[in-house]
Motif scaffolding. Structure first.
Motif, PDB file in Angstrom:
ATOM      1  N   ALA A   1       0.829  -1.211   0.000  1.00  0.00           N
ATOM      2  CA  ALA A   1       0.000   0.000   0.000  1.00  0.00           C
ATOM      3  C   ALA A   1       0.856   1.251   0.000  1.00  0.00           C
ATOM      4  CB  ALA A   1      -0.937  -0.017   1.205  1.00  0.00           C
TER       5      ALA A   1
ATOM      6  N   ILE B   1      -1.928  -1.087  -7.229  1.00  0.00           N
ATOM      7  CA  ILE B   1      -3.326  -1.129  -6.794  1.00  0.00           C
ATOM      8  C   ILE B   1      -3.945  -2.480  -7.144  1.00  0.00           C
ATOM      9  CG2 ILE B   1      -5.619  -0.210  -7.308  1.00  0.00           C
ATOM     10  CD1 ILE B   1      -4.342   2.566  -7.462  1.00  0.00           C
TER      11      ILE B   1
ATOM     12  N   LEU C   1      -2.556  -5.104  -4.802  1.00  0.00           N
ATOM     13  CA  LEU C   1      -3.047  -4.953  -3.440  1.00  0.00           C
ATOM     14  C   LEU C   1      -4.481  -5.464  -3.315  1.00  0.00           C
ATOM     15  CD1 LEU C   1      -2.530  -3.904  -0.588  1.00  0.00           C
ATOM     16  CD2 LEU C   1      -3.300  -1.647  -1.341  1.00  0.00           C
ATOM     17  N   LYS C   2      -5.308  -5.124  -4.273  1.00  0.00           N
ATOM     18  CA  LYS C   2      -6.694  -5.584  -4.210  1.00  0.00           C
ATOM     19  C   LYS C   2      -6.762  -7.100  -4.320  1.00  0.00           C
ATOM     20  CE  LYS C   2     -11.299  -4.591  -5.998  1.00  0.00           C
ATOM     21  NZ  LYS C   2     -12.106  -3.732  -6.899  1.00  0.00           N
TER      22      LYS C   2
ATOM     23  N   SER D   1      -6.331  -1.259   3.450  1.00  0.00           N
ATOM     24  CA  SER D   1      -7.688  -1.088   2.923  1.00  0.00           C
ATOM     25  C   SER D   1      -8.010   0.379   2.692  1.00  0.00           C
ATOM     26  CB  SER D   1      -8.697  -1.705   3.891  1.00  0.00           C
ATOM     27  OG  SER D   1      -8.482  -3.089   4.033  1.00  0.00           O
TER      28      SER D   1
ATOM     29  N   LEU E   1      -6.309   1.497  -0.497  1.00  0.00           N
ATOM     30  CA  LEU E   1      -7.013   0.968  -1.656  1.00  0.00           C
ATOM     31  C   LEU E   1      -8.337   1.708  -1.853  1.00  0.00           C
ATOM     32  CD1 LEU E   1      -6.859  -1.070  -3.899  1.00  0.00           C
ATOM     33  CD2 LEU E   1      -7.783  -2.802  -2.365  1.00  0.00           C
TER      34      LEU E   1
ATOM     35  N   ASP F   1      -9.765   3.482  -5.180  1.00  0.00           N
ATOM     36  CA  ASP F   1     -10.751   2.604  -5.814  1.00  0.00           C
ATOM     37  C   ASP F   1     -12.034   2.636  -4.986  1.00  0.00           C
ATOM     38  OD1 ASP F   1     -12.229   0.655  -7.035  1.00  0.00           O
ATOM     39  OD2 ASP F   1     -10.815  -0.988  -6.699  1.00  0.00           O
TER      40      ASP F   1
ATOM     41  N   PHE G   1     -14.009  -0.471  -4.145  1.00  0.00           N
ATOM     42  CA  PHE G   1     -13.521  -1.350  -3.082  1.00  0.00           C
ATOM     43  C   PHE G   1     -14.296  -1.089  -1.798  1.00  0.00           C
ATOM     44  CE2 PHE G   1     -10.798  -1.885   0.652  1.00  0.00           C
ATOM     45  CZ  PHE G   1     -10.465  -3.226   0.538  1.00  0.00           C
TER      46      PHE G   1
END
Length: 940
Positions: A595, A614, A617-618, A683, A686, A690, A693
């Motif tokens: 992140a 990204i 990470l997701k 989180s 992210l 996004d 998310f």
């Protein structure tokens, strides 16, 4: 930029993207600019770029901007500026049409969206990242200028539109499981010791200071064998009564590395079962608890067997941190006091402790014929005393003041035991005569305040998000109000409550002026492991806590000359140590590491790297957050690692439920704020980039947030602020394991990271109440760490010069502190575990003046021999005071060998964003720089 001797400005060598083209990540960076001294000077035009030819340009007589074709792969525009003055402005009307022709239609800026304030510069704009939000502004400013968005038209501030609040569900997102048969409660916690109205347990305050009352040391052991610490005392409850200790009396220092306040049952409060001197056995129950206290009831058992249903007589006691008295309220029982050492003197208080006479000290009785209050007499036998105040001195030098209401008759029946003459109903209070004060004067103060006692307390916090009013500002610093509201019982409405404050509380309480310091106790009364305790008078303690700021990005842009090194490290780091760990702690650290690469890529306009990070990470987080959401609303791919504990109320790992020692004791609530803080941070990052998310996985993240930072006392799912000790001013990491030192915490910095991460999540979800609460938890944790972990010889909280010379505490316990860690004695571990992870909050946690002594004295001699996994943290610490030297150290680091929560990219970026970061490619310090502010997402 490099400036030659004639003042000419030349372009830096063009960086090359991963695919070898100039349109990748090359040049997408934030720069800082330093205006040359003196009047503005004419500058020659910039030389042509090594990149593609310029296609479009616009000018206004003071300079011009040229923009190349839009690169859809990197979502960016290459641009350059030619300046006829040091600084010039291009109005939106001049720039917008130019950019609109190059950006795709769906991200083209409105005519009012963009303004430029520039110094000769060449770089790259990300269309979506920079231009999508109306009101955004691209800024290129002096390195000494405040970095704030300005309106393109009038120079006024452009407010960042907050995200719409996320409408979360008030049910745990994870599957709900019972602890039986995997790890039944009875194996480690004796719920039968709770009164029926406290059942079911959920939500149980697993981080409370008193959990040792219920926890077992083994499957076959009874509960309550380890002490509970409510400063200045420590307690154990047994079937024979309440054993009370003043641990600081037995303080010892071990090898200059550990300080221990030893528990011993100095005086035990009990009762007799009846005539004949048989000591009572008790049924014990916790009958109440709240944010700051716990109430215990001991009921005498009569009959031949321990399970006889007939009961007679009882007493209650109240464990409230900061209470200088030990209080027991008896009902139709025969009180007893038993000491661990011989009683040398027992009698009237002014006999045992030489003290000033009180106006009520005369031979008159009350109207009802009983002895006068605040009076004591001996009815012809030296071993017997009748009255309301008494003194007791033991062979080990401890003096106790004892008060009773109404009057009681005591008899010394042996070398270590005092017994009441018969059944008694009333209040008995004992206090150790303060060792730090003149005994007579202190005993007189104890007499004055003996008739008001706390039975618990509530904690209230005040924020603008909850009250509709602005937070208080003091010296232009935003603050919140924290209030301890003690529940007080008193003999008379005029009786006032006396309590003791810890070192970190004294200053705020004096400043807030809600509780008054006792003038005779200004130098302190009692000791505890945290230092000298100071008496205050008042049943409400309200003070202001300066709120910590929560933002994603560093406080200043990176030094541009360091960009090539950071760019190279970024490309390498996206290949190393991806989040693959199967344990929650290891995975969380790896997720935070990735992140941080997202944030750094964003700050440096490295859009291709950001997009890649990204996606990675997701992909890594989703299995931990319930699995991917399919088109038909179902989820797939969940790893099933996290579950909701139906019995106690919390998110735990399934491994921890099956094995109490797995995941560092997560299943029994050890270290949740460490574990989930990392995942919440990842989180939040992210979610910043996004928004889908948040929509798809927000409830799962909120479940983690609520587990560690719930602020709603009415929430039946989770306790409030699970790990935070409001009185101690920091968190306890230990959960439902019996601890010989009461409670403890190792990594202050990982606790800081948790509350910082929660604040970021509140930021991206538009939850102002959560963000405010997290800022308070964060501020308290930082201040607690700086008091009780960050030590130095000039501020000896722990009173030992050799100990203070270590500069860092490894583990803080309620009864001990050590410079060692749970996993090793190497001082590098101690410092590293209290530095990790490195985030913008680290800048506040590690103040420069303290680091100057810490690094120079404690760490510099250890650096060369330190394991490389820890060297990254030492380098980051060093950068606080000497970024140039830290940069040289960083050159020898290898990213794959660093701790999983740290990358070489992060180390370099941290160094490059310190004040006076080293100009690696600059000879004389006159370097051009640029700062791009892109307020298209919350935070920053």
């Amino acid at each position: 930029r490099r400036k030659d001797g004639n003042g000419a400005v030349g372009a830096l060598p063009s960086a090359v993207s991963a695919d070898g083209n100039g349109g990748g990540d090359a040049g997408r960076h934030r720069q800082r600019t330093r205006k040359p001294p003196g009047p503005a000077r004419k500058k020659p035009a910039l030389p042509a770029s090594d990149g593609p030819a310029v296609h479009r340009s616009s000018s206004n007589g003071y300079g011009s901007v040229a923009v190349d074709e839009y690169d859809s792969d990197s979502d960016s525009l290459a641009y350059s500026v030619e300046a006829s003055e040091d600084q010039f402005s291009l109005l939106p009307s001049e720039v917008a049409p130019l950019l609109s022709t190059r950006c795709p239609d769906d991200v083209a800026p409105p005519s009012s969206a963009v303004g430029l304030w520039v110094t000769g510069h060449r770089g790259v704009l990300g269309c979506a990242a920079v231009l999508a939000a109306a009101g955004a502004a691209l800024l290129l400013v002096s390195s000494h200028s405040p970095v704030v968005p300005v309106s393109p038209g009038d120079g006024g501030a452009v407010p960042l539109p907050p995200p719409p609040p996320y409408a979360r569900k008030r049910v745990p997102a994870y599957p709900s499981l019972r602890r039986t048969p995997s790890d039944p409660l009875a194996g480690f916690l004796d719920a039968s010791l709770l009164s029926a109205d406290l059942l079911p347990l959920r939500p149980f305050p697993t981080g409370a200071f008193w959990t040792n009352l219920l926890t077992r040391t083994g499957d076959d052991d009874g509960a309550g064998r380890m002490p509970v610490v409510a400063y200045p005392y420590a307690f154990r409850w047994t079937p024979g009564g309440l054993a009370c200790s003043y641990p600081a009396h037995r303080r010892r220092v071990v090898d200059g590395n550990t300080i221990v306040d030893g528990y011993a049952p100095d005086i035990t409060v009990g009762a007799e079962a009846g005539p004949g001197g048989v000591a009572a056995q008790f049924d014990r129950k916790i009958v109440r608890y709240d944010a700051l206290g716990v109430a215990l009831r001991f009921t005498v058992r009569n009959g031949d067997g321990p399970r006889s249903p007939q009961k007679s007589g009882s007493f209650e006691t109240y464990l409230v941190p900061g209470a200088p008295y030990i209080t027991a309220t008896f009902s139709a029982a025969v009180p007893t006091l038993a000491t661990i050492t011989t009683v040398e003197h027992f009698g009237c208080l002014d006999y045992v402790v030489k003290m000033p006479l009180d106006d009520s000290d005369d031979d008159n009785d009350d109207a009802d014929g009983g002895p006068r209050q605040r009076h004591c007499r001996s009815p012809g036998e030296r071993a017997k005393h009748v009255g309301t105040e008494f003194g007791l001195r033991t062979a080990d030098g401890m003096a106790w003041a004892i008060f009773a209401r109404p009057a009681i008759s005591w008899e010394l029946v042996g070398p270590t035991k005092i017994v009441a003459a018969g059944n008694y109903s009333g209040v008995i209070r004992m206090a150790l005569v303060p060792p730090r004060a003149a005994a007579g004067a202190a005993a007189a103060e104890l007499r004055r305040f003996a008739n008001a006692y706390p039975v618990g307390a509530k904690v209230a916090t005040g924020f603008s998000g909850n009250t509709g009013q602005q937070n208080v500002k003091m010296n232009n610093v935003e603050t919140a109000t924290v209030t301890f509201m003690f529940s007080v019982r008193r003999a008379d409405p005029e009786d006032k409550l006396l309590m003791l404050a810890l070192p970190h509380q004294v200053g705020p309480l004096k400043y807030a002026d809600t509780a008054q310091p006792l003038p005779s106790g200004r130098d302190g009364w009692h000791d505890c492991i945290k230092g000298v305790m100071v008496p205050f008078v008042g049943e409400s303690w309200a003070y202001h806590e300066a709120l910590a700021h929560v933002h994603f990005d560093e406080a200043r842009p990176m030094e541009i000359t360091l960009l090539p090194s950071v760019h190279s490290a970024m490309l390498d780091d996206l290949k190393y140590n991806l989040p693959t760990a199967s344990d929650v702690y290891g995975f969380g650290k790896q997720a935070l590491r990735l992140a941080q690469l997202v944030l750094i890529a964003d700050q440096l306009n490295m859009n291709a790297s950001k997009k890649k990070a990204i996606g990675m990470l997701k992909e890594a987080l989703v299995p931990w957050l319930g699995g991917a959401l399919t088109k038909d609303g179902h989820r797939k791919g969940a790893n099933g690692a996290l579950v909701y504990d139906y019995d106690l109320g919390g998110i735990i790992t399934k491994k921890g439920l099956e094995d109490p020692m797995a995941d560092f004791g997560n299943g029994r609530y050890n270290d949740h704020h460490f574990h989930y803080g990392y995942m919440i941070y990842a989180s939040a990052v992210l979610g910043r980039f996004d928004p889908t998310f948040i929509t798809e996985y927000g409830d799962f993240v909120f479940s983690l947030v609520d587990d560690v930072a719930n602020f709603d006392y009415s929430d039946a799912r989770y306790p409030v602020a699970r790990h935070k000790s409001w009185y101690d001013g920091h968190s306890w990491a230990s959960g439902l394991f019996s601890m010989a030192d009461g409670k403890s915490q190792e990594s202050s910095s990982e606790a800081v990271n948790c509350y910082y991460a929660v604040g970021l999540w509140g930021l991206v979800t538009g939850d102002d109440a959560l963000r405010n609460f997290s800022r308070l938890l964060l501020a308290m944790e930082i201040r607690g760490a700086q008091y009780y972990w960050h030590i130095k010889p000039s501020r000896r909280v722990y009173g030992d010069v050799a100990f203070a010379s270590h500069y860092m505490v490894g583990v803080v316990g309620a009864l001990d502190v050590t410079t060692r860690t749970w996993f090793g004695d190497n001082p590098v571990f101690t410092h590293g575990i209290n530095i990790m992870p490195v985030t913008p909050a680290t800048e506040v946690l590690l103040p420069r003046d303290w680091v100057a002594g810490e690094y120079g004295t404690a760490l510099a001699p250890l650096y060369d021999a330190a394991p490389e996994a820890w060297k990254g943290y030492l380098v980051c610490d060093h950068a606080v005071v000497d970024p140039a030297a830290a940069w040289e150290q960083a050159k020898s680091l290898h990213s794959p060998r660093l701790d999983p929560a740290l990358s070489l990219t992060r180390v370099l970026y941290w160094i490059g964003t310190r004040p006076d970061a080293p100009p690696e490619l600059d000879d004389d310090g006159a370097r051009a720089a640029v700062r791009t502010v892109a307020p298209t997402v919350p935070g920053g």
